[in-house]
Design a protein around this motif. Sequence first.
Motif, PDB file in Angstrom:
ATOM      1  N   UNK A  16     -21.766  -7.708 -46.762  1.00  0.00           N
ATOM      2  CA  UNK A  16     -21.299  -9.055 -47.096  1.00  0.00           C
ATOM      3  C   UNK A  16     -20.101  -8.976 -48.038  1.00  0.00           C
ATOM      4  N   UNK A  17     -20.175  -8.070 -49.023  1.00  0.00           N
ATOM      5  CA  UNK A  17     -19.056  -7.903 -49.952  1.00  0.00           C
ATOM      6  C   UNK A  17     -17.813  -7.377 -49.240  1.00  0.00           C
ATOM      7  N   UNK A  18     -18.014  -6.425 -48.322  1.00  0.00           N
ATOM      8  CA  UNK A  18     -16.878  -5.878 -47.566  1.00  0.00           C
ATOM      9  C   UNK A  18     -16.228  -6.968 -46.718  1.00  0.00           C
ATOM     10  N   UNK A  19     -17.046  -7.797 -46.095  1.00  0.00           N
ATOM     11  CA  UNK A  19     -16.511  -8.892 -45.280  1.00  0.00           C
ATOM     12  C   UNK A  19     -15.736  -9.875 -46.151  1.00  0.00           C
ATOM     13  N   UNK A  20     -16.245 -10.136 -47.349  1.00  0.00           N
ATOM     14  CA  UNK A  20     -15.546 -11.036 -48.265  1.00  0.00           C
ATOM     15  C   UNK A  20     -14.201 -10.436 -48.675  1.00  0.00           C
ATOM     16  N   UNK A  21     -14.196  -9.140 -48.937  1.00  0.00           N
ATOM     17  CA  UNK A  21     -12.943  -8.471 -49.307  1.00  0.00           C
ATOM     18  C   UNK A  21     -11.901  -8.573 -48.204  1.00  0.00           C
ATOM     19  N   UNK A  22     -12.306  -8.373 -46.960  1.00  0.00           N
ATOM     20  CA  UNK A  22     -11.337  -8.473 -45.865  1.00  0.00           C
ATOM     21  C   UNK A  22     -10.907  -9.928 -45.657  1.00  0.00           C
ATOM     22  N   UNK A  23     -11.806 -10.883 -45.888  1.00  0.00           N
ATOM     23  CA  UNK A  23     -11.424 -12.299 -45.785  1.00  0.00           C
ATOM     24  C   UNK A  23     -10.413 -12.649 -46.870  1.00  0.00           C
ATOM     25  N   UNK A  24     -10.623 -12.121 -48.073  1.00  0.00           N
ATOM     26  CA  UNK A  24      -9.687 -12.381 -49.170  1.00  0.00           C
ATOM     27  C   UNK A  24      -8.322 -11.739 -48.898  1.00  0.00           C
ATOM     28  N   UNK A  25      -8.311 -10.593 -48.225  1.00  0.00           N
ATOM     29  CA  UNK A  25      -7.031  -9.951 -47.902  1.00  0.00           C
ATOM     30  C   UNK A  25      -6.195 -10.802 -46.960  1.00  0.00           C
ATOM     31  N   UNK A  29      -1.271 -14.572 -50.828  1.00  0.00           N
ATOM     32  CA  UNK A  29      -0.789 -14.957 -52.150  1.00  0.00           C
ATOM     33  C   UNK A  29       0.728 -14.987 -52.058  1.00  0.00           C
ATOM     34  N   UNK A  30       1.415 -15.239 -53.129  1.00  0.00           N
ATOM     35  CA  UNK A  30       2.870 -15.295 -53.091  1.00  0.00           C
ATOM     36  C   UNK A  30       3.507 -13.924 -52.931  1.00  0.00           C
ATOM     37  N   UNK A  31       2.724 -12.878 -53.166  1.00  0.00           N
ATOM     38  CA  UNK A  31       3.280 -11.526 -53.129  1.00  0.00           C
ATOM     39  C   UNK A  31       3.069 -10.881 -51.760  1.00  0.00           C
ATOM     40  N   UNK A  32       3.937  -9.953 -51.454  1.00  0.00           N
ATOM     41  CA  UNK A  32       3.836  -9.223 -50.190  1.00  0.00           C
ATOM     42  C   UNK A  32       2.734  -8.164 -50.304  1.00  0.00           C
ATOM     43  N   UNK A  33       1.918  -8.087 -49.273  1.00  0.00           N
ATOM     44  CA  UNK A  33       0.861  -7.080 -49.212  1.00  0.00           C
ATOM     45  C   UNK A  33       0.649  -6.734 -47.739  1.00  0.00           C
ATOM     46  N   UNK A  34       0.674  -5.452 -47.365  1.00  0.00           N
ATOM     47  CA  UNK A  34       0.556  -5.068 -45.961  1.00  0.00           C
ATOM     48  C   UNK A  34      -0.700  -5.605 -45.267  1.00  0.00           C
ATOM     49  N   UNK A  35      -1.777  -5.820 -45.994  1.00  0.00           N
ATOM     50  CA  UNK A  35      -3.033  -6.295 -45.389  1.00  0.00           C
ATOM     51  C   UNK A  35      -2.892  -7.700 -44.804  1.00  0.00           C
ATOM     52  N   UNK A  36      -1.857  -8.435 -45.218  1.00  0.00           N
ATOM     53  CA  UNK A  36      -1.640  -9.787 -44.698  1.00  0.00           C
ATOM     54  C   UNK A  36      -1.448  -9.742 -43.181  1.00  0.00           C
ATOM     55  N   UNK A  37      -0.830  -8.669 -42.697  1.00  0.00           N
ATOM     56  CA  UNK A  37      -0.524  -8.561 -41.262  1.00  0.00           C
ATOM     57  C   UNK A  37      -1.631  -7.854 -40.466  1.00  0.00           C
ATOM     58  N   UNK A  38      -2.774  -7.567 -41.092  1.00  0.00           N
ATOM     59  CA  UNK A  38      -3.859  -6.859 -40.399  1.00  0.00           C
ATOM     60  C   UNK A  38      -4.380  -7.612 -39.181  1.00  0.00           C
ATOM     61  N   UNK A  39      -4.317  -8.931 -39.209  1.00  0.00           N
ATOM     62  CA  UNK A  39      -4.871  -9.716 -38.101  1.00  0.00           C
ATOM     63  C   UNK A  39      -3.885  -9.886 -36.944  1.00  0.00           C
ATOM     64  N   UNK A  40      -2.644  -9.434 -37.099  1.00  0.00           N
ATOM     65  CA  UNK A  40      -1.629  -9.608 -36.056  1.00  0.00           C
ATOM     66  C   UNK A  40      -1.861  -8.599 -34.934  1.00  0.00           C
ATOM     67  N   UNK A  41      -1.928  -9.121 -33.702  1.00  0.00           N
ATOM     68  CA  UNK A  41      -2.114  -8.274 -32.523  1.00  0.00           C
ATOM     69  C   UNK A  41      -0.824  -8.283 -31.702  1.00  0.00           C
ATOM     70  N   UNK A  42      -0.401  -7.118 -31.231  1.00  0.00           N
ATOM     71  CA  UNK A  42       0.832  -6.966 -30.472  1.00  0.00           C
ATOM     72  C   UNK A  42       0.491  -6.527 -29.045  1.00  0.00           C
ATOM     73  N   UNK A  43       1.183  -7.110 -28.075  1.00  0.00           N
ATOM     74  CA  UNK A  43       0.976  -6.703 -26.692  1.00  0.00           C
ATOM     75  C   UNK A  43       1.689  -5.366 -26.479  1.00  0.00           C
ATOM     76  N   UNK A  44       0.925  -4.306 -26.303  1.00  0.00           N
ATOM     77  CA  UNK A  44       1.464  -2.962 -26.168  1.00  0.00           C
ATOM     78  C   UNK A  44       0.988  -2.396 -24.840  1.00  0.00           C
ATOM     79  N   UNK A  45       1.907  -2.330 -23.874  1.00  0.00           N
ATOM     80  CA  UNK A  45       1.598  -1.884 -22.510  1.00  0.00           C
ATOM     81  C   UNK A  45       0.412  -2.659 -21.929  1.00  0.00           C
ATOM     82  N   UNK A  46       0.452  -3.971 -22.111  1.00  0.00           N
ATOM     83  CA  UNK A  46      -0.562  -4.845 -21.533  1.00  0.00           C
ATOM     84  C   UNK A  46      -1.851  -4.953 -22.328  1.00  0.00           C
TER      85      UNK A  46
END
Length: 185
Positions: A16-25, A29-46
């Motif tokens: 539950x704590x791990x899930x909360x941590x990933x939800x918080x990521x 926030x106003x600052x750049x953090x690579x985890x913000x783009x973790x949910x982005x999916x790219x079409x790569x060779x279909x």
Amino acid sequence: MINEIKSDAETRMKKSLEALGSAFNKIRTGRAHPAILDSVMVSYYGQDTPLKQVAAVNVEDNRTLVVAPWEKNLTPTIEKAIMMSDLGLNPSTNGDVIRVPMPMLTEETRREMVKQAKADAEHARVSIRNARRDANNDIKDLVKEKEISEDDQRRGEEEVQKLTDRYVAEVEKMLKSKEEDLMAV
């Protein structure tokens, strides 16, 4: 037997704590953090592929992420995937590199994100309490089957409650930290 029930409950509470941590990521926030783009999916060779598997995501400065695709022909696809995500980001391509500036957060946006963080924290607390309930039910079942005494039951339930209190306190600490992070200008 009680120790097994307790360790199972603790495992569920940790998840539950791990899930909360990933939800918080995912809450920006106003600052750049690579985890913000973790949910982005790219079409790569279909195939829909997570962005971090087709590109390097780094922080250029406090307010800008740099996405460097490993294959140059993926640059427009990645840029489109970032734009189409529900993150509200507008990437710009500069040759082989995609820059993703983090927009300034308004007071209203910050408050909405704090509400979202509180909702995520409440989900985590409910999940932790569900683990407690299940553990207590398992302990009661052992008493019904006469495998443990009522004193053992009481001790086991107290231990499970201590675990619950510890994990709920951890959720509160994470929420407080995220709120401070969101409200900092």
